[in-house]
Design a protein around this motif. Structure first.
Motif, PDB file in Angstrom:
ATOM      1  N   ARG A 802      -5.669 109.178 -16.487  1.00 45.48           N
ATOM      2  CA  ARG A 802      -6.736 110.092 -16.087  1.00 45.48           C
ATOM      3  C   ARG A 802      -6.303 110.726 -14.791  1.00 45.48           C
ATOM      4  O   ARG A 802      -5.811 110.021 -13.902  1.00 45.48           O
ATOM      5  N   VAL A 803      -6.470 112.034 -14.695  1.00 51.66           N
ATOM      6  CA  VAL A 803      -6.121 112.691 -13.436  1.00 51.66           C
ATOM      7  C   VAL A 803      -7.391 113.286 -12.839  1.00 51.66           C
ATOM      8  O   VAL A 803      -8.297 113.705 -13.574  1.00 51.66           O
ATOM      9  N   VAL A 804      -7.435 113.266 -11.510  1.00 49.99           N
ATOM     10  CA  VAL A 804      -8.594 113.824 -10.816  1.00 49.99           C
ATOM     11  C   VAL A 804      -8.259 115.226 -10.368  1.00 49.99           C
ATOM     12  O   VAL A 804      -7.207 115.448  -9.747  1.00 49.99           O
ATOM     13  N   VAL A 805      -9.113 116.197 -10.726  1.00 48.51           N
ATOM     14  CA  VAL A 805      -8.874 117.589 -10.347  1.00 48.51           C
ATOM     15  C   VAL A 805     -10.129 118.141  -9.685  1.00 48.51           C
ATOM     16  O   VAL A 805     -11.221 117.594  -9.887  1.00 48.51           O
ATOM     17  N   PRO A 806     -10.000 119.196  -8.907  1.00 54.47           N
ATOM     18  CA  PRO A 806     -11.200 119.832  -8.356  1.00 54.47           C
ATOM     19  C   PRO A 806     -12.095 120.302  -9.498  1.00 54.47           C
ATOM     20  O   PRO A 806     -11.591 120.691 -10.557  1.00 54.47           O
ATOM     21  N   ALA A 807     -13.402 120.267  -9.290  1.00 50.21           N
ATOM     22  CA  ALA A 807     -14.344 120.595 -10.363  1.00 50.21           C
ATOM     23  C   ALA A 807     -14.097 121.980 -10.921  1.00 50.21           C
ATOM     24  O   ALA A 807     -14.357 122.234 -12.090  1.00 50.21           O
ATOM     25  N   ASN A 808     -13.577 122.886 -10.079  1.00 48.01           N
ATOM     26  CA  ASN A 808     -13.401 124.259 -10.546  1.00 48.01           C
ATOM     27  C   ASN A 808     -11.949 124.571 -10.928  1.00 48.01           C
ATOM     28  O   ASN A 808     -11.580 125.720 -11.045  1.00 48.01           O
ATOM     29  N   ALA A 809     -11.134 123.527 -11.157  1.00 50.38           N
ATOM     30  CA  ALA A 809      -9.721 123.753 -11.477  1.00 50.38           C
ATOM     31  C   ALA A 809      -9.579 124.574 -12.755  1.00 50.38           C
ATOM     32  O   ALA A 809     -10.312 124.346 -13.718  1.00 50.38           O
ATOM     33  N   ASP A 810      -8.630 125.521 -12.757  1.00 47.91           N
ATOM     34  CA  ASP A 810      -8.413 126.297 -13.984  1.00 47.91           C
ATOM     35  C   ASP A 810      -7.375 125.616 -14.865  1.00 47.91           C
ATOM     36  O   ASP A 810      -6.788 124.590 -14.499  1.00 47.91           O
ATOM     37  N   ALA A 811      -7.171 126.170 -16.053  1.00 44.62           N
ATOM     38  CA  ALA A 811      -6.316 125.524 -17.047  1.00 44.62           C
ATOM     39  C   ALA A 811      -4.914 125.265 -16.508  1.00 44.62           C
ATOM     40  O   ALA A 811      -4.329 124.200 -16.723  1.00 44.62           O
ATOM     41  N   ALA A 812      -4.363 126.238 -15.781  1.00 43.15           N
ATOM     42  CA  ALA A 812      -3.006 126.082 -15.261  1.00 43.15           C
ATOM     43  C   ALA A 812      -2.946 124.944 -14.253  1.00 43.15           C
ATOM     44  O   ALA A 812      -2.010 124.132 -14.243  1.00 43.15           O
ATOM     45  N   ALA A 813      -3.976 124.853 -13.406  1.00 46.45           N
ATOM     46  CA  ALA A 813      -4.005 123.797 -12.392  1.00 46.45           C
ATOM     47  C   ALA A 813      -4.123 122.426 -13.044  1.00 46.45           C
ATOM     48  O   ALA A 813      -3.490 121.453 -12.627  1.00 46.45           O
ATOM     49  N   ILE A 814      -4.931 122.361 -14.112  1.00 52.39           N
ATOM     50  CA  ILE A 814      -5.092 121.085 -14.809  1.00 52.39           C
ATOM     51  C   ILE A 814      -3.752 120.677 -15.422  1.00 52.39           C
ATOM     52  O   ILE A 814      -3.324 119.533 -15.311  1.00 52.39           O
ATOM     53  N   GLU A 815      -3.083 121.653 -16.050  1.00 47.31           N
ATOM     54  CA  GLU A 815      -1.811 121.344 -16.682  1.00 47.31           C
ATOM     55  C   GLU A 815      -0.785 120.841 -15.652  1.00 47.31           C
ATOM     56  O   GLU A 815      -0.067 119.873 -15.895  1.00 47.31           O
ATOM     57  N   ARG A 816      -0.768 121.488 -14.498  1.00 49.11           N
ATOM     58  CA  ARG A 816       0.156 121.039 -13.444  1.00 49.11           C
ATOM     59  C   ARG A 816      -0.151 119.607 -13.029  1.00 49.11           C
ATOM     60  O   ARG A 816       0.733 118.765 -12.898  1.00 49.11           O
ATOM     61  N   ALA A 817      -1.453 119.320 -12.867  1.00 47.75           N
ATOM     62  CA  ALA A 817      -1.854 117.976 -12.428  1.00 47.75           C
ATOM     63  C   ALA A 817      -1.473 116.937 -13.479  1.00 47.75           C
ATOM     64  O   ALA A 817      -1.000 115.844 -13.160  1.00 47.75           O
ATOM     65  N   VAL A 818      -1.650 117.305 -14.739  1.00 46.31           N
ATOM     66  CA  VAL A 818      -1.342 116.376 -15.831  1.00 46.31           C
ATOM     67  C   VAL A 818       0.152 116.062 -15.846  1.00 46.31           C
ATOM     68  O   VAL A 818       0.560 114.899 -15.926  1.00 46.31           O
ATOM     69  N   LEU A 819       0.973 117.127 -15.762  1.00 49.65           N
ATOM     70  CA  LEU A 819       2.415 116.915 -15.854  1.00 49.65           C
ATOM     71  C   LEU A 819       2.970 116.253 -14.600  1.00 49.65           C
ATOM     72  O   LEU A 819       4.055 115.680 -14.623  1.00 49.65           O
ATOM     73  N   ALA A 820       2.197 116.299 -13.519  1.00 50.57           N
ATOM     74  CA  ALA A 820       2.637 115.667 -12.281  1.00 50.57           C
ATOM     75  C   ALA A 820       2.379 114.162 -12.295  1.00 50.57           C
ATOM     76  O   ALA A 820       2.884 113.426 -11.446  1.00 50.57           O
ATOM     77  N   SER A 821       1.604 113.698 -13.268  1.00 50.34           N
ATOM     78  CA  SER A 821       1.255 112.277 -13.301  1.00 50.34           C
ATOM     79  C   SER A 821       2.493 111.427 -13.626  1.00 50.34           C
ATOM     80  O   SER A 821       3.189 111.666 -14.611  1.00 50.34           O
TER      81      SER A 821
END
Length: 851
Positions: A802-821
């Motif tokens: 599970r990754v924690v992202v800002p509530a308003n994160a956009d799709a690209a930001a989510i993808e970056r966070a996921v791949l950074a895990s």
RNA sequence: GCCGGGGUGGCGAAACGGCAAACGCGAUGGUCUCAAACACCAUUGAGGGCAACCUCUUGAGGGUUCGAUUCCCUCCCCCGGCACCA
């Protein structure tokens, strides 16, 4: 065993004692007349109706299950500023009173009225907000005289008529209900005699007139299953009526018309025999002398079957050839005529053309009796394929007629239409619609019901009782002589009256009305229960109906809920009401069964009495437990297991409200804040929890999801408990959370909420005002908002991180966070995802990889 | 039989096609108590592993889908209704 344990003995407060709280508030509410509705003011009206009970003797847990969530809804709506009308009454006519009367030699009225007296008293322990001023008891002449009045109006309007109909008849006990016929050999439950059929003259209401209108649900909101069941019950079928003629034979001159209804006129060339219902009027005339004994025996056997047995598709088909033929109007072919019980007298024309190639029942019958099977419909392009030993009943767009004379090769639908049109031109057929729905037989050969206001005169026939002579009262003294036979048939003072037209000696109708008549309009009567020059005050009815919400058991999904719709339409057609439907919305709860999983009934001995539970835990706990048990529309076997948990919850609400600073000695972390939370964060967390609960619980109330509503209040109280005794306990946010908790609890557990509310007001030095008069609170969206959120990450559908992202994160930001895990990189093990799916706007991410 | 609903931990259950098991019961351990009860805290689907974790699991079997308790098909079991119980 000690009974007076104090769950809060270690705290500094008095314990929660529902036994002292509940009667006090019930008395107070009654004294203030809080729940008497001002019916002269239909502004913001909310007519909430719950199915009135049959007065069987005691309120059981099933009554509580129907009523208390409905009451919670009433209180919820009042807190939204609506003028709620929640009446109650008793469905007081019916069989059980007569059974009790016969068995114990008591008067059905006395039995019923004392049951009602008892149930009224029990109802008051629920804390329900019934307006008792509007109570209706259907066995009261003040009520049933209007059943009689309606009947006379319907008669005038051509909506009531008399016709013959068969009943199950016991030589000793008269007409029997289905539940009074026992065993496969059909014997009387009381005396064991063999049950027979008897044809009686009975009264009907012409409700089939409304069949098409009843299929229109645009002005009534039913749960989907109810709408579907009613649609199937009405059972509209479109097709054709086709006239066959009987062929001349040794015993029969021929030329009699045999009309059949078929939904598949396209298959007419495949008709290889005909079947008449055993009840069909031509059976006897068509039977050849050498067949007569067998046919007569078969018809007698069929009479002893129930319709359910006859319609069973599992049972082996039976039937007997009459020894006569009919002529197929489309090709002049002679086909044999049978009598068989799978054809019903009351549906269609009571006769069918049998097309074994394209109907499963006909196919079975044909196989059994070695009759020809001729295929006349085939999928286009497969005209030569053989029937593989089964009827071909599938119906699709791309079928053509085969073996159908001039119609061969036409698409099936078009061919069917042409066949009907050509027959119609020759007077041998027409397009037709039939319904499964039958007219409503209202006659009952019983004492304890509304007398049908008719007088039979040798000169003038069936004469309506003049309106000014209503009500036709049931005699008070009644002598059953230990038999189920209607005692009115022996009551000479009741029976003998002069004819209203000519004054000749005449006799009263002794049949009474189906109790579904009573229950088809009682909510209109609630609005003016003592109105005495009409069934109701028309102005009040127009102001308050249709009923906004009706609640009641799912077992009524078809019959009661359909009869009442029919009744409303009949009332409309004689100018009594403007509305087309009696209610706007209906909700069906499930049924509470006995602990044995069977329907609760006195005879089964599985009736659950709530009184002990109320005594031990209080009405609030019982109410809340019934709502918490499971989804309201589900029901199920009754078990009090777990009620202690609900009681514990109320004790916790009590403690949270009255003693926020107490530190539990059993909790090592009592008085501290959760790890990583400072006071500011804790205060915000309390507010967020309270307002999220408000948002969710409000939605649950609206949707009748009472079980999850209670669970959410429990979660809030658990959250608050974590902060009990801490520096933030008793602060402004805490206080707001407790306030919201009590308001949300008030509809469901009205007494404890009222008690705690009044104590808070006293503590704050404010004057008393009922919590039930408070407005439902508003959600503070800013308290609910979150700054970050957690996104579950799947690899090939399995959650790996599970990754924690800002509530308003956009799709690209989510993808970056996921791949950074790191965890995800480890699982990927160097593979590159083929697809990355973000579901629901990034609520969940799924990485698809190939091995 | 036909129409409708349901089948998820030991139990009642929760889950817009997206973290299965929220909430509660029960159970186990603990705090408090002289002790018990009450109350409170913790653990609790099954299996494996010292652990991080892994595998399996929503009546049975198939299918659709990146993904099914959820949608489709077949089957089994339970409940309601089938016209005179209410």
């Amino acid at each position: 065993m000690t009974q007076t344990q104090d769950p809060n003995q270690r705290t500094r407060i008095e314990r929660y004692d529902p036994a002292s709280i509940e009667p006090r508030w019930q008395a107070r509410w009654e004294e203030l007349g809080t729940y008497r509705t001002d019916l002269t003011k239909p502004r913001d009206r909310y007519y909430l109706l719950t199915m009135y009970p049959y007065p069987s003797g005691d309120l059981h847990i099933g009554h509580w299950y129907i009523v208390t969530p409905t009451d919670a809804l009433a209180r919820f709506r009042r807190m939204h500023g609506l003028n709620v009308f929640l009446p109650i009454g008793f469905d007081a006519f019916g069989l059980p009173a007569e059974n009790a009367a016969i068995r114990n030699n008591i008067n059905p009225r006395d039995w019923t009225m004392s049951n009602i007296e008892n149930m009224r008293r029990q109802f008051r322990t629920m804390g329900a907000t019934f307006d008792w001023d509007s109570e209706v008891v259907t066995a009261d002449p003040e009520y049933y005289r209007w059943n009689q009045w309606f009947f006379l109006q319907f008669l005038k309007a051509g909506l009531a008529y008399r016709a013959k109909s068969a009943v199950d008849w016991c030589p000793n006990d008269g007409t029997l209900a289905r539940e009074q016929v026992e065993g496969t050999d059909r014997r009387c439950w009381r005396c064991g005699a063999k049950v027979e059929k008897r044809e009686l003259d009975q009264w009907y209401l012409r409700v089939t007139k409304y069949a098409d209108e009843l299929l229109d649900f645009s002005e009534i909101h039913f749960p989907d299953p109810v709408r579907i069941m009613q649609t199937n019950w009405i059972g509209r079928s479109e097709g054709g009526e086709i006239t066959f003629e009987t062929a001349a034979s040794g015993h029969h001159a021929g030329g009699e018309e045999l009309r059949v209804f078929t939904t598949r006129p396209d298959t007419l060339f495949g008709a290889t025999f005909m079947v008449l219902a055993p009840e069909h009027p031509l059976v006897s005339a068509l039977t050849a002398p050498e067949r007569r004994a067998e046919v007569t025996a078969y018809v007698a056997r069929a009479e002893a079957q129930t319709e359910i047995e006859r319609l069973s598709t599992e049972r082996e088909k039976t039937g007997v050839a009459l020894g006569a033929d009919a002529v197929n109007p489309v090709n002049g072919e002679r086909i044999p005529i049978f009598v068989a019980d799978y054809v019903l007298g009351g549906y269609g024309t009571g006769a069918i053309m049998a097309v074994p190639a394209h109907d499963e029942r006909d196919f079975e019958f044909a196989q059994r009796f070695s009759l020809p099977i001729r295929r006349v419909v085939a999928p286009a392009g497969e005209e030569d394929v053989d029937l593989a030993g089964a009827a071909y009943v599938a119906h699709s767009e791309h079928e053509v007629l085969v073996n159908s004379g001039a119609y061969t090769g036409l698409p099936a639908d078009e061919g069917g239409r042409r066949i009907v049109a050509d027959l119609e031109a020759r007077g041998k057929g027409k397009a037709a619609v039939t319904y499964r729905l039958r007219d409503w037989l209202i006659s009952r050969q019983r004492y304890w019901g509304t007398p049908i206001p008719i007088i039979y005169c040798d000169t003038h026939g069936a004469v309506p009782v003049p309106e000014e002579d209503l009500p036709v009262r049931l005699p008070d003294t009644v002598d059953y002589r230990s038999s189920g036979v209607n005692p009115l048939t022996r009551d000479e003072t009741f029976l003998n009256v002069p004819c209203p037209i000519g004054g000749e000696p005449a006799r009263r109708e002794t049949d009474t009305m189906d109790t579904f008549v009573d229950s088809s309009w009682y909510w209109y009567r609630y609005l003016s229960p003592h109105h005495d020059d009409a069934p109701f005050d028309g102005d009040v009815v127009e102001g308050w109906t249709p009923v906004e919400q009706y609640t009641g058991g799912a077992e009524h999904a078809v019959m009661h809920l359909l009869y009442a719709r029919e009744w409303t339409k009949m009332m409309r057609d004689i100018g009594l009401v403007q509305q087309n439907e009696p209610w706007r919305r209906v909700f069906n709860q499930g049924q509470i069964l006995g602990a044995d999983g069977e329907r609760m009934s006195k005879s089964r001995g599985n009736v659950q009495d709530p009184d002990d539970l109320v005594k031990k835990y209080g009405a609030d706990t019982v109410r809340l437990f019934l709502m918490f048990m499971g989804p309201w529309d589900q029901g199920g076997p009754w078990s009090p297991t777990g009620i202690g948990g609900v009681h514990r919850f109320l004790n916790r609400v009590w403690a949270l409200t009255l003693d926020p600073h107490y530190r539990e000695p059993g909790d090592p972390e009592a008085g501290t804040l959760p790890d990583g939370q400072d006071e500011t964060a804790a205060r915000a967390a309390i507010r967020a929890a309270a307002h999220r609960t408000l948002r969710d619980a409000t939605a649950d109330y609206e949707a009748f999801h009472f079980n999850t509503m209670v669970a959410k209040l429990m979660e809030l109280s658990n959250a608050l408990f974590r902060y009990r005794g801490s520096p933030v306990a008793g602060g402004a946010e805490w206080d707001e959370a407790v306030r919201l908790l009590l308001l949300m609890l008030a509809p469901a557990a009205p007494h404890i909420a009222e008690e705690l509310w009044s104590r808070r007001l006293t503590a704050a030095g404010e004057t008393w005002r009922s919590i039930h008069a408070e407005r439902w609170p508003e959600v503070d969206q800013s308290a609910v908002a979150e700054s970050t959120r957690e996104v579950p990450v799947q690899v090939n559908g399995k959650v790996r991180d599970r990754v924690v992202v800002p509530a308003n994160a956009d799709a690209a930001a989510i993808e970056r966070a996921v791949l950074a895990s790191a965890r995800i990189q480890q699982v990927l093990a160097g593979r590159t995802p083929e697809r990355i799916i973000q579901a629901g706007g990034g609520r969940l991410v799924n990485l698809v990889v190939r091995d």
